[in-house]
Scaffold this motif. Structure first.
Motif, PDB file in Angstrom:
ATOM      1  N   PRO A   9      -9.028  12.383  11.896  1.00  0.00           N
ATOM      2  CA  PRO A   9     -10.388  12.074  12.482  1.00  0.00           C
ATOM      3  C   PRO A   9     -10.935  10.881  12.018  1.00  0.00           C
ATOM      4  O   PRO A   9     -10.121  10.382  10.814  1.00  0.00           O
ATOM      5  CB  PRO A   9     -11.105  13.114  11.660  1.00  0.00           C
ATOM      6  N   ASP A  76      -8.472  18.402   9.392  1.00  0.00           N
ATOM      7  CA  ASP A  76      -9.818  18.593  10.237  1.00  0.00           C
ATOM      8  C   ASP A  76      -9.667  18.055  11.605  1.00  0.00           C
ATOM      9  O   ASP A  76     -10.407  17.736  11.870  1.00  0.00           O
ATOM     10  CB  ASP A  76     -10.931  18.290   9.500  1.00  0.00           C
ATOM     11  N   TRP A  77      -8.417  18.207  11.866  1.00  0.00           N
ATOM     12  CA  TRP A  77      -8.155  17.503  13.395  1.00  0.00           C
ATOM     13  C   TRP A  77      -9.002  18.232  14.350  1.00  0.00           C
ATOM     14  O   TRP A  77      -9.284  17.748  15.372  1.00  0.00           O
ATOM     15  CB  TRP A  77      -6.680  17.399  13.668  1.00  0.00           C
ATOM     16  N   GLU A  78      -9.108  19.583  13.967  1.00  0.00           N
ATOM     17  CA  GLU A  78      -9.735  20.436  15.114  1.00  0.00           C
ATOM     18  C   GLU A  78     -11.399  20.085  15.238  1.00  0.00           C
ATOM     19  O   GLU A  78     -11.822  20.242  16.586  1.00  0.00           O
ATOM     20  CB  GLU A  78      -9.773  21.950  14.845  1.00  0.00           C
ATOM     21  N   THR A  79     -11.883  19.453  14.358  1.00  0.00           N
ATOM     22  CA  THR A  79     -13.104  19.042  14.500  1.00  0.00           C
ATOM     23  C   THR A  79     -13.483  17.774  15.228  1.00  0.00           C
ATOM     24  O   THR A  79     -14.583  16.976  15.543  1.00  0.00           O
ATOM     25  CB  THR A  79     -13.694  18.950  13.068  1.00  0.00           C
ATOM     26  N   SER A  80     -12.267  16.951  15.384  1.00  0.00           N
ATOM     27  CA  SER A  80     -12.426  15.751  16.127  1.00  0.00           C
ATOM     28  C   SER A  80     -11.926  15.665  17.399  1.00  0.00           C
ATOM     29  O   SER A  80     -10.900  16.088  17.896  1.00  0.00           O
ATOM     30  CB  SER A  80     -11.238  14.689  15.288  1.00  0.00           C
ATOM     31  N   THR A  81     -12.866  15.263  18.506  1.00  0.00           N
ATOM     32  CA  THR A  81     -12.595  15.107  19.982  1.00  0.00           C
ATOM     33  C   THR A  81     -11.278  14.435  20.186  1.00  0.00           C
ATOM     34  O   THR A  81     -10.416  14.848  20.947  1.00  0.00           O
ATOM     35  CB  THR A  81     -13.899  14.563  20.692  1.00  0.00           C
ATOM     36  N   ARG A  84      -8.103  16.154  19.178  1.00  0.00           N
ATOM     37  CA  ARG A  84      -7.705  17.275  20.145  1.00  0.00           C
ATOM     38  C   ARG A  84      -6.983  16.727  21.201  1.00  0.00           C
ATOM     39  O   ARG A  84      -6.271  17.355  21.950  1.00  0.00           O
ATOM     40  CB  ARG A  84      -9.168  18.131  20.271  1.00  0.00           C
TER      41      ARG A  84
END
Length: 110
Positions: A9, A76-81, A84
């Protein structure tokens, strides 16, 4: 030489995220000096300063993923457009995906 794309991110906490990505790449490079770890946060700084659009920068990232041998997803890659999207591209191109540097160290193909 193997090239691994490190997706981390950026937006929201730019300074902290830049430091985290640099630390991950430096740590991995120390363990695997025969692998090139591509950090787009640093690699794309000039494009950002050139005021390229987000879409143009992401298109360049997609091309690098296409040429990479694997992708590592940062914290926290899941929180980053963007992260993803980079994961989707890695899946599209059939690249091995590691959900952390630790997973790469434990099970990477190197």
């Amino acid at each position: 030489m193997m090239m691994v794309y490190v997706s981390n991110p950026y937006s929201g906490a730019e300074c902290l995220n830049t430091m985290c990505a640099r630390h991950m790449v430096a740590s991995l490079a120390a363990i695997f000096p025969h692998i090139y770890f591509y950090n787009p946060i640093d690699a794309m700084k000039a494009q950002g300063k050139a005021e390229l659009s987000y879409e143009s920068i992401m298109a360049q990232c997609k091309e690098v993923i296409k040429r990479s041998d694997a992708v590592i997803l940062g914290t926290d890659w899941e929180t980053s457009t963007g992260c993803r999207k980079e994961k989707e591209w890695a899946e599209e191109f059939g690249k091995p995906i590691y959900v952390s540097a630790y997973e790469f160290i434990d099970g990477g193909v190197y």
